[in-house]
Write an enzyme that holds these catalytic residues in place. Structure first.
Site, mmCIF file in Angstrom:
data_model
loop_
_atom_site.group_PDB
_atom_site.id
_atom_site.type_symbol
_atom_site.label_atom_id
_atom_site.label_comp_id
_atom_site.label_asym_id
_atom_site.label_seq_id
_atom_site.Cartn_x
_atom_site.Cartn_y
_atom_site.Cartn_z
ATOM 1 N N ARG A 1 -2.709 -24.308 11.558
ATOM 2 C CA ARG A 1 -1.515 -25.162 11.484
ATOM 3 C C ARG A 1 -1.765 -26.425 12.299
ATOM 4 O O ARG A 1 -2.820 -26.589 12.913
ATOM 5 C CB ARG A 1 -0.305 -24.429 12.065
ATOM 6 C CG ARG A 1 -0.579 -23.915 13.484
ATOM 7 C CD ARG A 1 0.648 -23.284 14.105
ATOM 8 N NE ARG A 1 0.351 -22.532 15.317
ATOM 9 C CZ ARG A 1 0.151 -23.055 16.519
ATOM 10 N NH1 ARG A 1 0.184 -24.373 16.676
ATOM 11 N NH2 ARG A 1 -0.115 -22.291 17.556
ATOM 12 N N GLU B 1 -11.924 -9.367 26.316
ATOM 13 C CA GLU B 1 -13.041 -10.306 26.428
ATOM 14 C C GLU B 1 -13.404 -10.537 27.891
ATOM 15 O O GLU B 1 -12.563 -10.375 28.787
ATOM 16 C CB GLU B 1 -12.675 -11.652 25.798
ATOM 17 C CG GLU B 1 -12.555 -11.617 24.295
ATOM 18 C CD GLU B 1 -12.253 -12.979 23.715
ATOM 19 O OE1 GLU B 1 -12.427 -13.136 22.499
ATOM 20 O OE2 GLU B 1 -11.850 -13.886 24.469
ATOM 21 N N HIS C 1 -1.294 -19.487 30.821
ATOM 22 C CA HIS C 1 -2.103 -19.593 29.610
ATOM 23 C C HIS C 1 -1.460 -20.513 28.572
ATOM 24 O O HIS C 1 -1.849 -20.494 27.403
ATOM 25 C CB HIS C 1 -2.379 -18.220 28.989
ATOM 26 C CG HIS C 1 -3.036 -17.261 29.934
ATOM 27 N ND1 HIS C 1 -4.322 -17.440 30.406
ATOM 28 C CD2 HIS C 1 -2.568 -16.128 30.513
ATOM 29 C CE1 HIS C 1 -4.618 -16.453 31.226
ATOM 30 N NE2 HIS C 1 -3.585 -15.650 31.310
ATOM 31 N N LYS D 1 -7.252 -12.140 15.683
ATOM 32 C CA LYS D 1 -8.308 -12.650 16.551
ATOM 33 C C LYS D 1 -9.573 -11.807 16.431
ATOM 34 O O LYS D 1 -10.691 -12.328 16.439
ATOM 35 C CB LYS D 1 -7.824 -12.685 17.999
ATOM 36 C CG LYS D 1 -6.825 -13.803 18.304
ATOM 37 C CD LYS D 1 -6.484 -13.820 19.780
ATOM 38 C CE LYS D 1 -5.644 -15.033 20.144
ATOM 39 N NZ LYS D 1 -4.353 -15.058 19.476
#
Length: 669
Positions: free
Chosen positions: A292, A200, A235, A116
């Site tokens: 994917r 973040e 999440h 990420k």
């Protein structure tokens, strides 16, 4: 085109790939673990190869065994599905080295997007907007906390190599940062083998919008519009829909073009998803790219009239994309609900057990119908602790969102599962709730609507009690009985009077009230019964019965429902609701009693990853005592009250069974 492919996955995605391959005349090879020997995906493929024991690391994650199976069976290509090895660059390259086609992007693209933090640095260079945060390699806890303090709370900790909501924590305050970081890293190393995290800014009331992209080896790359995946728990996505409600054409084009730019920046080939987080004002930021096919891809298929698995096979075979950007119009609206074996009322804890019954909605069509079900299990199959607890994906299409919502609510009311806890009733409340119905969407929708989504238990309606009573009485009539034989008759005929019997049922609501049970009396008559409850008499008659489906008449009103029996538990489905009633037979349980031993028990099978309490420790109510991991998610066992930890019974690393006592606990006087 290929003549034979191997599917390196299990469950519904393996069944989905097999169905598309069959339609194209391609033979398929399944791989399976010892736990999946009788699984649906094994049955639907042409061949099947055993990989190893149940644990994924010994079976579905053994790339060497999968490649050997492909070579041994003459497969030309490997479809990885999603999860397991689908985003493993080393596996993709090993396939190529063995002369096999990996049906997915090249390893270089996976590496570019697999981290990420690295992906965000790459996207920053490509001009794609990013959420403020820290994406560096340095992982000193004090540095990470310093960066979080600089960004400003709340912040989101995310496993750099993560996905599927695992290894993520929202931190509201600086003083909570280190504990959250430790938990996040434990989950990340367990799920992905890498505990690196990024930090973040956590946006308030954000929407999760993702763009489906597709690229071929001829330089073509398109976006197949967007999906709104904002409705989440832990999440992880619960509901997905396409297109995103309230999406202006200009913003759709901007997000689609940004997604294509992201794919081109890494030389992408095949199906991929670029995920964005969007503010309520319409601004959006790049989150990550999943290299994917996604679980929610069917909603894109339904609004674009495409089969994305077929596209994957054609692109992997070297063919160009079947459609260009201008040909990809949006038709109608589609919604997907993920049906999980879990208990929403208990923090969405996964449920383990056997699917004793799975009645699916009527009018189901696999190929672009109004109602579609993708599932890798059947009635009689077990949901084990080894893999994801998803039972099925329920997908509906409508000419507009209102019609899609109505179809989803109807389909959920017809989806009946017995044998373990599911989220079906919760999904129905979610779909019918004001927030989702009016598209008031953000990733905190479930938390914001807790009161309506988790209502307190109410009393069972008379209609459900009547259906349960009729089902019990009907089951007492032998199938081979002679109507003219009075000795086998169960009609309750008496020469001088009326036969009465008392039936008692209990449920979650009843046991918390003084009544404890619902007591009803059945008075037998020549053509039916009188049901007496709470001092009132209600005429009752059985109109028809087909298997477990009953049509009755109560107080002159027609009522229909399904009653499924599991021992002394009756599952009554009527009026779009599921009522679980326990039949109380005092003769069958005379002398039974329960005792409490003061030991906190495991809510499910799993592994102990942290022991916080120690023997002899005084604790306050709510203090964490033990942390377990099951299905790659952490679950904290907390003190139920103030008290004393008398003995800790397990250590870090121990495997524990469902219901196993974890520690001896004495409540404070």
């Amino acid at each position: 085109m290929f003549t034979k492919i191997l599917i390196a996955n299990r469950g519904e995605i393996a069944c989905r790939v097999a169905a598309t391959a069959r339609r194209l005349g391609i033979k398929t090879v399944a791989v399976y673990s010892e736990a999946d020997a009788g699984a649906k995906h094994v049955a639907v493929c042409d061949e099947a190869i055993l990989l190893g024991p149940a644990a994924a690391k010994d079976s579905y994650l053994r790339g060497d065994k999968i490649i050997a199976a492909a070579l041994a069976t003459g497969a030309q290509a490997i479809h990885p599905g999603y999860g397991f090895l689908s985003e493993n660059a080393e596996f993709a390259e090993a396939c190529a080295a063995a002369g096999l086609v990996f049906i997915g992007p090249p390893g270089s693209s996976m590496r570019a997007m697999g981290s990420k933090s690295a992906a965000k640095q790459l996207m920053e260079g490509a001009g794609v907007p990013l959420v403020p945060g820290y994406h560096g390699d340095a992982q000193d806890p004090e540095l990470l906390q310093s960066e979080a303090n600089r960004i400003g709370y709340p912040v989101l900790l995310k496993a750099s190599a993560g996905g599927g909501g695992k290894g993520m924590r929202v931190v509201e305050r600086s003083e909570d940062f280190q504990a959250a970081l430790a938990s996040c890293k434990r989950e990340a190393i367990s799920s992905f083998g890498d505990d690196k995290v990024l930090v973040e800014k956590y946006l308030t009331r954000p929407r999760h919008i993702e763009i489906q992209v597709f690229a071929d080896t001829h330089g073509n790359c398109v976006y197949l519009h967007e999906r709104d995946c904002s409705v989440q728990r832990r999440h992880q996505k619960v509901l997905e829909e396409a297109p995103a409600p309230g999406m202006p054409p200009e913003r759709r084009a901007a997000m689609g073009e940004a997604a294509v730019a992201a794919a081109r920046a890494v030389g992408y080939v095949g199906a991929g998803t670029v995920e964005f987080i969007a503010n309520q004002d319409g601004s959006f930021y790049f989150m990550e790219m999943n290299t994917r096919l996604q679980v929610e891809h069917p909603v894109t298929e339904m609004i674009t009239g495409t089969d994305l698995v077929e596209w994957q096979l054609r692109v992997a075979a070297g063919q160009p994309l079947p459609k260009q950007q201008q040909e990809l119009a949006i038709h109608g609206h589609a919604i997907e609900a993920r049906v999980y074996a879990e208990n929403p009322e208990k923090g969405f804890l996964p449920s383990i057990g056997t699917l004793l019954c799975m009645d699916t909605p009527s009018h189901v069509a696999f190929e672009l119908g109004d109602v579609r079900i993708d599932s890798g299990v059947r009635a009689g199959d077990a949901i084990s602790p080894f893999y994801d607890p998803m039972i099925a994906k329920l997908i509906v299409w409508g000419a507009d969102r209102a019609q899609a919502l109505a179809r989803m609510a109807q389909a959920l009311s017809e989806f009946h599962i017995v044998g373990l806890a599911t989220n079906i009733a919760f999904l129905k409340r979610l779909v019918e709730g004001d927030a989702f119905a009016h598209a008031d969407l953000d990733t905190g929708l479930i938390e914001r609507n807790t009161a309506t989504l988790f209502p307190p238990a109410g009393p069972a309606p008379l209609s459900a009690l009547a259906l349960a009573a009729v089902a019990l009485v009907a089951a007492e009539t032998p199938a081979s009985s002679n109507p003219a034989d009075p000795w086998t008759s169960t009609h309750g005929w008496r020469m001088n009077g009326t036969y009465r019997r008392r039936l008692a049922f209990g449920d979650e609501y009843a046991v918390t009230t003084q009544a404890k049970v619902y007591a009803i009396d059945m008075a037998y008559h020549a053509h039916g019964w009188t049901l007496e409850a709470d001092g009132k008499a209600h005429p009752l008659a059985l109109v028809s019965q087909h298997d477990s489906r009953y049509a009755i008449r109560l107080d002159g009103q027609a009522i229909q429902g399904t009653v499924r029996r599991d021992g002394e538990t009756l599952h009554v489905f009527t009026g779009g609701l599921h009522h679980v009633l326990d039949w109380h037979d005092p003769l069958a349980h005379a002398g039974e009693h329960e005792t409490a031993d003061g030991r906190l028990t495991a809510p499910m099978p799993g592994k102990v990853v942290a022991v916080i309490a120690s023997s002899g420790q005084l604790v306050k109510k709510g203090e964490p005592l033990v942390i377990m991991e099951a299905m790659k998610m952490e679950h904290t066992i907390a003190a139920p009250s103030d008290g004393l930890v008398e003995e800790v019974l397990y250590q870090v690393g121990d495997q524990v069974a469902d219901g196993a006592p974890l520690l001896a606990f004495k409540t404070a006087a």
